[in-house]
Design a protein around this motif. Structure first.
Motif, PDB file in Angstrom:
ATOM      1  N   LEU A 135     -48.356   6.796  54.716  1.00 48.60           N
ATOM      2  CA  LEU A 135     -47.501   7.871  55.232  1.00 48.60           C
ATOM      3  C   LEU A 135     -46.421   8.228  54.197  1.00 48.60           C
ATOM      4  CD1 LEU A 135     -46.716   9.734  57.599  1.00 48.60           C
ATOM      5  CD2 LEU A 135     -45.256   7.899  58.459  1.00 48.60           C
ATOM      6  N   SER A 136     -45.786   7.198  53.613  1.00 50.88           N
ATOM      7  CA  SER A 136     -44.728   7.449  52.617  1.00 50.88           C
ATOM      8  C   SER A 136     -45.293   8.213  51.419  1.00 50.88           C
ATOM      9  CB  SER A 136     -44.128   6.140  52.094  1.00 50.88           C
ATOM     10  OG  SER A 136     -43.626   5.409  53.151  1.00 50.88           O
ATOM     11  N   GLY A 137     -46.480   7.810  50.999  1.00 45.66           N
ATOM     12  CA  GLY A 137     -47.085   8.459  49.838  1.00 45.66           C
ATOM     13  C   GLY A 137     -47.397   9.923  50.107  1.00 45.66           C
ATOM     14  N   GLU A 138     -47.962  10.191  51.280  1.00 48.79           N
ATOM     15  CA  GLU A 138     -48.337  11.583  51.600  1.00 48.79           C
ATOM     16  C   GLU A 138     -47.086  12.452  51.732  1.00 48.79           C
ATOM     17  OE1 GLU A 138     -51.333  12.898  51.722  1.00 48.79           O
ATOM     18  OE2 GLU A 138     -52.406  11.020  51.407  1.00 48.79           O
ATOM     19  N   LEU A 139     -46.103  11.953  52.476  1.00 48.26           N
ATOM     20  CA  LEU A 139     -44.892  12.760  52.677  1.00 48.26           C
ATOM     21  C   LEU A 139     -44.130  12.903  51.360  1.00 48.26           C
ATOM     22  CD1 LEU A 139     -43.608  11.378  56.133  1.00 48.26           C
ATOM     23  CD2 LEU A 139     -45.088  13.328  55.715  1.00 48.26           C
ATOM     24  N   GLY A 140     -44.113  11.807  50.592  1.00 47.52           N
ATOM     25  CA  GLY A 140     -43.415  11.842  49.297  1.00 47.52           C
ATOM     26  C   GLY A 140     -44.033  12.878  48.373  1.00 47.52           C
ATOM     27  N   ARG A 191     -48.322   5.741  43.394  1.00 42.86           N
ATOM     28  CA  ARG A 191     -49.566   6.310  42.864  1.00 42.86           C
ATOM     29  C   ARG A 191     -49.683   7.772  43.305  1.00 42.86           C
ATOM     30  NH1 ARG A 191     -54.130   3.647  41.218  1.00 42.86           N
ATOM     31  NH2 ARG A 191     -53.622   1.726  42.308  1.00 42.86           N
ATOM     32  N   LYS A 192     -49.400   8.010  44.571  1.00 40.94           N
ATOM     33  CA  LYS A 192     -49.469   9.375  45.116  1.00 40.94           C
ATOM     34  C   LYS A 192     -48.481  10.293  44.389  1.00 40.94           C
ATOM     35  CE  LYS A 192     -52.230  10.674  48.196  1.00 40.94           C
ATOM     36  NZ  LYS A 192     -52.826  11.991  48.018  1.00 40.94           N
ATOM     37  N   ALA A 193     -47.291   9.745  44.125  1.00 40.21           N
ATOM     38  CA  ALA A 193     -46.255  10.548  43.461  1.00 40.21           C
ATOM     39  C   ALA A 193     -46.703  10.923  42.052  1.00 40.21           C
ATOM     40  CB  ALA A 193     -44.947   9.767  43.410  1.00 40.21           C
TER      41      ALA A 193
END
Ligand code: BGC
Length: 709
Positions: free
Chosen positions: A148-153, A209-211
């Motif tokens: 969730l943090s990765g997607e929203l970030g 990683r998402k960021a």
């Protein structure tokens, strides 16, 4: 671009290169000193706004090589350090929306306002996980879950940076604090973490990683340490993981005075020279606030103790970002004149506040209808500072702590009054007690007032005295006399709604017995209006918890994705489960899930979702999985995907999720990220609670094909 940078580096003196690596804290130097720094080529300043920034930029571009400076600011939930900016819900509040588009829009609005102030860079988003809620900075996170943090970030980063860093209204994002910062032992801010590298890679690296995939231009090093090595000098975390494995291309900035802290707080370096050498060699490109780094690295290179290449690499990273931003052509961001706090931005903040409200219990009292007289009681009903939370101009010591918040904003009391006026309901207000302490007779007076009313809206919570940096808590119960006030109000037998205005989850098992319970994390300017709209049914709540609520601080950590194997499975005096779980949140309509289909061939999951109530409403469809047998222990449940969907009454829609094999991966004992073949369970539904999920089993084989169970 590469050629231009190499030519520039070749022309730079060692002093000019070392200066590029320095970020000067504007509030800790005199104006003259700041101008001196600008002239000698400081890479960046932080915490300077508007005309003062413009003056420094003018000095920088007149310097020998005219390399423009970057201005960084903590625009954490809106450009909050400017007193006319649009203040959004805190990151935790925003996370309750699970709404990627909204996050991008928040980022975009913030970028426009920051850029209009002539600045280039926000130290946001925070990608730390809030797993021990005693930590003072839980409000700054997207909650407890890495996916969730990765997607929203990533969505927020997209909003800050846009597609083109040189656009007049795009700014640099900064993924922070790299890494594991929220996991400090005992939730003691900046202390050591007990994370292994395997676990770092398995959990904490996911949002970073998402960021990186989202193109985040900068990353900030965390204060803490991993297994005794401060992150600031962890080559393994910085070089191997961030640069080599994640492929990060931007530049790394330390957190506040990290370099000096190696000497003064963490005691791993004898002196600043050693700290500067190790920090530079580990891969920190820009050094926040430790300005003495400048002299130290020059001396180190001259004495042959530090390779000049280390400095060149850092400068290359910084100049690449400056060039991509188009700073050499246009040193000052122009933004959108007149956009700071404009009507359109305020509307986005209102929408964000609405989506941040979470309804956790409702015995039917909500929405409030046909009430004659409502008693609004509690310390946070009319406290705009508590509603705003951290990182605004009046909560931050470097800015204007004494300033009065600037309108427009709407507290809970005001929001309720506005609606009550139309509904012909009388509103009576008394604070009842403070968040910390209050007069002895205040509780009695509140009870007396409540007795004249047919409904009580009780508004307890916390404020910045109880959260933020340097403000970890051991006890998350309601502070001061708030619990006493609640119990006295409850004793009257009058229907009671608790509306918690808080930075983070508090332990409220008693308040959870109210007739209704609504959570409003720091909602920004319109948090009060949004809460009132939910109470009166003007807005159908759709927030879902991004973080679990414990019964008791001793239960922590209480995140949903724990590992199995607990003898007894619960405390003898408390359940294993939290009071409220990750993903929970009600609405004024009802959603039904049925007919889960999943094919291990296509990895497509589908489920039919129906709005079975009589109001249009939004649901967050959540997808979890469990790896049944794996080479290392894996969580009982792990979020893998989610989607926010709005359905009209009676509407049914098939919601599909295209999953990928790597979504089911784990990090094995050798620290390799692998998807191990075998049996899995897929769960889809309304929250992380098992009773809210429909499940199906499947096998993944070596070739990733075949066989549903
Ligand atoms: C915080 C960072 C922040 C920096 C600059 C530090 O104390 O940890 O999150 O960006 O200060 O204000």
């Amino acid at each position: 671009m590469e050629q231009r940078i190499e030519e520039l580096i070749a022309h730079m003196t060692l002093e000019e290169k070392a200066a590029q690596m320095v970020q000067v804290p504007y509030n800790q130097v005199t104006r003259e000193e700041a101008l001196e720094w600008a002239k000698k080529g400081a890479g960046s300043f932080l915490h300077v706004l508007g005309d003062e920034a413009r003056e420094l930029q003018a000095a920088a571009v007149k310097s020998r090589l005219g390399v423009p400076v970057l201005f960084g600011i903590d625009a954490i939930h809106g450009h909050g350090l400017n007193d006319h900016a649009t203040i959004f819900p805190s990151q935790l509040a925003l996370a309750c929306s699970w709404d990627l588009e909204l996050c991008t829009e928040m980022g975009h609005v913030t970028a426009r306002e920051v850029a209009t102030d002539g600045l280039h860079w926000t130290f946001s988003p925070v990608l730390c996980l809030a797993r021990d809620l005693r930590w003072g900075r839980v409000d700054e996170t997207f909650g407890e879950d890495a996916v969730l943090s990765g997607e929203l970030g990533a969505a927020v980063i997209k909003g800050y940076q846009g597609d083109d860093l040189s656009a007049p209204d795009s700014i640099l994002a900064c993924a922070k604090h790299y890494i594991g910062y929220g996991e400090a032992v005992g939730a003691r801010d900046a202390c050591d973490t007990e994370i292994t590298f395997r676990k770092l890679k398995d959990i904490f690296v996911i949002p970073f990683r998402k960021a990186v995939e989202a193109g985040c231009a900068t990353v900030m090093t965390a204060y803490g340490s991993v297994d005794g090595t401060p992150f600031t000098i962890s080559r393994k975390a910085m070089k191997e993981l961030l640069r080599e494995e994640l492929g990060f291309q931007g530049f790394v900035v330390t957190d506040w005075d990290n370099v000096a802290s190696l000497v003064t707080k963490q005691y791993v370096c004898e002196n600043l020279a050693e700290a500067s050498k190790k920090s530079a060699e580990a891969g920190n490109d820009m050094i926040m606030t430790t300005t003495a780094f400048f002299e130290e690295v020059i001396r180190l290179v001259r004495d042959g103790k530090l390779k000049e290449k280390v400095i060149d690499d850092a400068v290359r990273h910084i100049l690449t970002v400056k060039l991509r931003m188009g700073l050499f052509e246009q040193p000052e961001k122009k933004g959108i004149p007149g956009c700071i706090g404009c009507e359109e931005h305020l509307e986005t903040a209102k929408e964000a506040a609405r989506e941040s409200i979470v309804l956790l219990k409702n015995n039917g009292i909500l929405p409030l209808r046909n009430r004659k007289r409502i008693a609004v009681i509690g310390p946070n009903a009319d406290d705009i500072k508590a509603q705003y939370g951290d990182w605004t101009y009046f909560t931050h010591p470097n800015f204007h702590e004494k300033k009065i918040p600037v309108r427009p904003y709407v507290t809970v009391l005001e929001g309720i009054r506005r609606i009550a006026e139309v509904e012909d309901t009388e509103i009576s207000y008394i604070k009842g007690c403070g968040v910390l302490s209050e007069r002895d007779d205040a509780v009695e007076q509140a009870v007396a007032l409540a007795k004249e009313c047919d409904t009580i809206v009780f508004v307890p919570g916390d404020n910045v005295a109880l959260h933020g940096e340097f403000h970890d808590r051991a006890n998350l119960e309601l502070s001061g006399k708030q619990e006493e006030l609640y119990l006295a109000l409850r004793k009257t037998g009058i229907p009671l709604v608790t509306l918690l205005v808080t930075s983070k989850p508090l332990c409220i098992p008693k308040e959870a017995e109210s007739d209704a319970l609504v959570i409003a994390f720091n909602g920004g300017m319109f948090g009060g209006q949004a809460a009132a709209e939910v109470l009166f049914g003007r807005y159908n709540p759709c927030g879902r918890l991004p973080v679990s609520f414990p019964y008791h601080s001793g239960q922590l950590p209480v995140y949903y994705n724990c590992l199995p194997g607990w003898h007894g499975g619960k405390y003898v005096d408390f359940p294993a489960e939290p009071l409220f779980s990750f993903g929970e949140g009600l609405s004024y309509t009802k959603f039904h899930y049925e007919n889960l289909r999943f094919s291990a061939d296509s990895l497509l999951a589908e489920i039919d979702l129906t709005n079975a109530g009589d109001r249009t409403g939004s649901e967050v469809v959540q997808v979890y999985f469990r790896d049944v047998v794996s080479s290392v222990m894996t969580p009982v449940k792990k979020l893998i995907a989610f989607r926010r969907v709005t359905l009209a009454p009676g509407e049914t829609r098939t919601i599909g999720f295209q999953l990928r094999r790597e979504d089911f991966a784990l990090v094995d004992e050798q620290e390799r990220t692998v998807t191990e073949p075998g049996e899995f369970i897929l769960m889809v539904g309304h929250s992380s609670k098992t009773e809210d999920l429909i499940q199906t089993g499947f096998y993944l084989n070596d070739q990733s094909d075949k066989s549903d169970l």
